[in-house]
Structures are given as C-alpha cells and as structure tokens.
Design an enzyme around this catalytic site. Structure first.
Site, PDB file in Angstrom:
ATOM      1  N   HIS A 292     -14.615  -6.666  -6.691  1.00  0.00           N
ATOM      2  CA  HIS A 292     -13.352  -6.531  -5.972  1.00  0.00           C
ATOM      3  C   HIS A 292     -13.324  -5.177  -5.287  1.00  0.00           C
ATOM      4  CE1 HIS A 292      -9.013  -6.409  -5.266  1.00  0.00           C
ATOM      5  NE2 HIS A 292      -8.916  -7.654  -5.685  1.00  0.00           N
ATOM      6  N   HIS A 335      -4.724  -2.251 -13.198  1.00  0.00           N
ATOM      7  CA  HIS A 335      -5.157  -0.875 -12.966  1.00  0.00           C
ATOM      8  C   HIS A 335      -4.016   0.121 -13.110  1.00  0.00           C
ATOM      9  CE1 HIS A 335      -3.713  -2.320  -9.061  1.00  0.00           C
ATOM     10  NE2 HIS A 335      -3.636  -1.081  -8.626  1.00  0.00           N
ATOM     11  N   GLU A 341       2.608   3.456  -5.644  1.00  0.00           N
ATOM     12  CA  GLU A 341       2.463   2.271  -4.808  1.00  0.00           C
ATOM     13  C   GLU A 341       3.802   1.540  -4.670  1.00  0.00           C
ATOM     14  OE1 GLU A 341      -0.566  -0.223  -6.418  1.00  0.00           O
ATOM     15  OE2 GLU A 341      -2.114   1.312  -6.341  1.00  0.00           O
ATOM     16  N   TYR A 350       3.017 -13.787  -2.219  1.00  0.00           N
ATOM     17  CA  TYR A 350       1.930 -12.901  -2.623  1.00  0.00           C
ATOM     18  C   TYR A 350       1.139 -13.536  -3.753  1.00  0.00           C
ATOM     19  CZ  TYR A 350      -0.466  -8.717  -4.316  1.00  0.00           C
ATOM     20  OH  TYR A 350      -1.416  -7.809  -4.724  1.00  0.00           O
ATOM     21  N   HIS A 365       5.282   0.899  -8.328  1.00  0.00           N
ATOM     22  CA  HIS A 365       4.461   1.227  -9.484  1.00  0.00           C
ATOM     23  C   HIS A 365       4.104   2.702  -9.355  1.00  0.00           C
ATOM     24  CE1 HIS A 365       3.413  -3.254  -9.054  1.00  0.00           C
ATOM     25  NE2 HIS A 365       4.352  -3.115  -9.982  1.00  0.00           N
ATOM     26  N   HIS A 371      -0.225  -1.846 -13.814  1.00  0.00           N
ATOM     27  CA  HIS A 371       0.303  -3.030 -13.135  1.00  0.00           C
ATOM     28  C   HIS A 371      -0.858  -3.952 -12.780  1.00  0.00           C
ATOM     29  CE1 HIS A 371      -0.476   0.105 -10.143  1.00  0.00           C
ATOM     30  NE2 HIS A 371      -0.718  -0.854  -9.265  1.00  0.00           N
TER      31      HIS A 371
END
Length: 435
Positions: A292, A335, A341, A350, A365, A371
């Site tokens: 990712h 993470h 963020e 989403y 966050h 999160h």
C-alpha cells in the site's frame, strides 16, 4: 437568459507569467514597462505582491492591475462580529480523540451569504506570526450583494461539496462546482454568488502559498498537471454603487464602505492570481505489484514549511482508480501519524468508512491518534478477491494534512458531532492463534 458565468474565459498554467487584457478595451496593458507616467485609457496601475520584494525569482509572486480606481479609495474599517469564525484556537478544545462531524447544516429560514456562513472547525499555529493553518466550513443560500471579501491572513483553498460557486474576483470570474477546487491567494478580493443551498470546506494557510508538489522519481508527468489549472481572463464592471469590503485581519473581521465596485480591473498581468482545478483531471499514481503506497502519492497541492519535505498543509484526494495490488490489504492500513488529518467527503461513499461518513461530513484524526478502516471495511478488505477492481467509483474524498497540532474550536467540539464515531472500531475481533 443565459447566465453570464456560463461564458467565462480561462487560461491554462500554474505559476507562469500570465498576461491578459479585456478584449473590450484593447491596448490596456502597457508595453515595455509596468507603471508608465500615464496609463492607457485613464487607468491606474496597482501592484499586488504575494511575496517579499526580494524573494528569489522562482518564488516571487506579484501581479500588476490596471484599474478604473485604485483599491485605496474606501472609508475606514470598523470591526464586525461573526460568532463562528476564528483564527485563535488557544481557547479551543485540545483532545487526542477521534472526531467525526455529520454533514454541515444548510441554513434554514433565513438568508445567509458566503461570508456570513463561515464556520471555523480547527486549526494550529499562529495567525499573527503567520505560520499555521485553519480549517473552516461554509454553508450559504444567497449570493453576496455589493459585498467583497479578502483575507489578509493567508491563502484560501475552497472545496465545494454542494452547489456551484460563481466567484467574481479582481482578476476575472470563476465558476467552481462540486469536484472542483478554487484557490484565492492572500489579499485578493472576491465575491461569491450561488443559485441555492451551497456548502463546502476551506483550508486557510498562513505565511506560505500553495504549490505543486515535487514529483521526484515519478518524473515529469503525473498527479496534477500544471496545464489543467485555470486562471481567469480579465473582466470588469464599472458600477458606481455603495459596496462593502470585508477584511479578515489577524483572525478578526472588519468592514469598510466605498462608493464603487472593487471589480474594476480592466487588464492585468503577472503570476499572482486566483485559479481553479478539476479534481477529475488528477492522474493517479498507485502500486501495480503489492503493498500500500503512502497517501502522499495523492497530493494535489502543498503549502510548504521551512522544513524540507514537511508541509504546513497538503491537499490530498482519493479519486476513482484501479486497485490491482496482489496479496495486499488494499484499504488504508491502521496507522498513527506525526501529522494531523482532517478528511472530508465530496460525493459518493468512502471505501474505508461506508457507514457514518457522509458527503458534507468530516473527521479529524489528531497527531499520533490511531485510525483506520471500520469493522466492515476491515472484513471486506481481508476477504475480497485479489482481482483488479475499480476503487472509489463515483466517489471523491479528500484530506487536509498538516504537520501542526490542531485544536478544535469551542463550538465545533459540541455542534454537529457524531458522538458514536469511536464505536466504528470497538467490535474488531481478536484473530490471533498461537502456531
């Protein structure tokens, strides 16, 4: 009758030496010098500087405006109060909790224009020393009438979620709809027209300007292409009527009166101007093997700090794309991050939060707050087949990411909050088995 905003003219490019002149007034731009003793057609020359005079050439931002009256003609400013707008977050809520807000409410039962509908959510840094940022929402239902606004504190990146904004600026007119953005740089006057209920998000940055991120090993092409950024061609009105000029200065609002329209720039040239961008033109870069990639590959614009590689704010989007990673959990991994963020949803659903995260809503966050996908997202991402799939089809979400710690405004702590957000992760199961 055709709406005049449907006949707008734009030119392409980002950070180039633009040069425009209204075709109704030929030869309005001087030839050979910026400020001749007498300008053509009785115009006034006025320079708008967005950087220090001595900034390096590649960072220097300024434009020359040739206008019917100089902008200095106005009466003194007086303070006005807008209860939900602030740049002072020293009295805000400091919390490491995950926050999510329901869609920002549209005004009901009264007329609210763009300025009156501004609502500060969170921010960090200091507007006086001009290092930091603030995040706002807006919700309005009527156009600004004989009123202009400008921000003495920083650049405004506006993300419409519902409704098209018909923006008149000193440089010309800009139409910006959902899935487009507009940047109004520091100090430029503008007025917002709407055709019904409208709302969206605003990222304000102090002491810096938005630029395109460096591409590094990506090479010359990819992400947001400079040619897809559009700035307006000069347009003016000669209107002798009372006008309000609203100024945001050190986080406070002030208003001055004048007897003519501020949108009287007949011609302009330079590289400091408002611009728009269609997010659907973003050229996504992603993995074609496994693992990712970091979300930085989705950066449209960045507002750099003095620390190389660390932004005051990045504007990041998550558009429709193909997911082809093999043997990989394709959704965003769980993470914790040394950045803050703030995430919003423009349209669609989403993929990592298919429940409570709705268009017009947002989440925050904070720095080092964990999160990631909710329970349904985790289960889906853990069991779906590893065949190529379209991701986020019909969806456009975004993130304002910052290296600053952010505090939440006193009202945003309580108003419109989804108090059950933390429950998204509570039923994640323990799958560990001792070998």
């Amino acid at each position: 009758m055709v709406n005049e905003f449907e006949q707008l003219s734009y030119q392409s490019g980002f950070g180039n030496e633009f040069a425009t002149s209204d075709p109704r007034v030929p030869d309005a731009l001087p030839v050979g010098q910026n400020s001749p003793q007498v300008c053509a057609h009785g115009l006034y020359a006025e320079q708008l500087s967005g950087s220090a005079f001595t900034a390096p050439r590649h960072q220097n931002r300024r434009s020359w405006l040739y206008r019917i009256r100089p902008s200095v003609i106005h009466r003194p400013f007086s303070p006005i109060d807008l209860p939900h707008l602030t740049s002072d977050f020293s009295k805000g809520e400091i919390t490491p909790n995950q926050y999510r807000w329901n869609p920002h409410p549209i005004p009901q039962g009264k007329n609210v224009d763009f300025v009156e509908g501004l609502y500060s959510v969170c921010g960090g840094g200091d507007v006086v020393s001009r290092v930091g940022l603030a995040i706002h929402n807006y919700a309005c239902n009527v156009s600004m009438k004989n009123k202009a606004f400008y921000d003495s504190d920083g650049d405004l990146l506006i993300v419409p979620q519902q409704g098209t904004l018909e923006i008149t600026t000193e440089f010309g007119r800009i139409n910006v709809a959902s899935q487009e953005i507009v940047v109004i740089p520091h100090g430029i006057r503008f007025s917002v027209g709407v055709n019904g209920p409208s709302r969206g998000y605003i990222l304000e940055v102090y002491g810096t300007h938005f630029v395109l991120p460096d591409l590094g090993p990506i090479g010359a092409n990819g992400l947001a292409n400079p040619r897809d950024f559009l700035t307006p061609v000069a347009w003016f009105e000669e209107k002798d009527e009372p006008f309000q000029i609203v100024n945001k200065y050190q986080g406070k609002l002030f208003v001055a009166q004048q007897d003519h329209s501020p949108f009287d720039v007949v011609a302009w040239h330079g590289n400091y101007a408002p611009y728009k961008y269609d997010l659907r033109n973003f050229n996504v870069i992603n993995t074609v093997s496994f693992d990712h990639c970091d979300p930085s590959i989705f950066t449209v614009l960045t507002a750099p700090s003095t620390k190389v590689g660390t932004a005051i704010a990045d504007f990041v989007i998550f558009p429709p794309r193909w997911g082809v990673a093999d043997h990989t959990f394709r959704l965003p991994y769980y993470h914790r991050n040394c950045m803050s963020e703030y995430m919003g949803l423009i349209v669609g659903c989403y993929e990592a939060k298919e429940g409570g995260f709705r268009p017009g809503g947002a989440s925050l966050h904070s720095m080092m707050t964990p999160h990631g996908p909710d329970v349904k997202g985790f289960e889906k991402g853990s069991t779906e087949p590893m065949t190529p799939q379209r991701v986020a089809e019909g969806t456009m979400s975004f993130m304002f990411e910052s290296s600053f710690n952010m505090a939440i405004s006193p009202w945003a702590v309580k108003e419109n909050v989804d108090t059950d957000y933390y429950k998204d992760w509570q039923s994640l199961k323990k799958h560990f088995k001792m070998p």
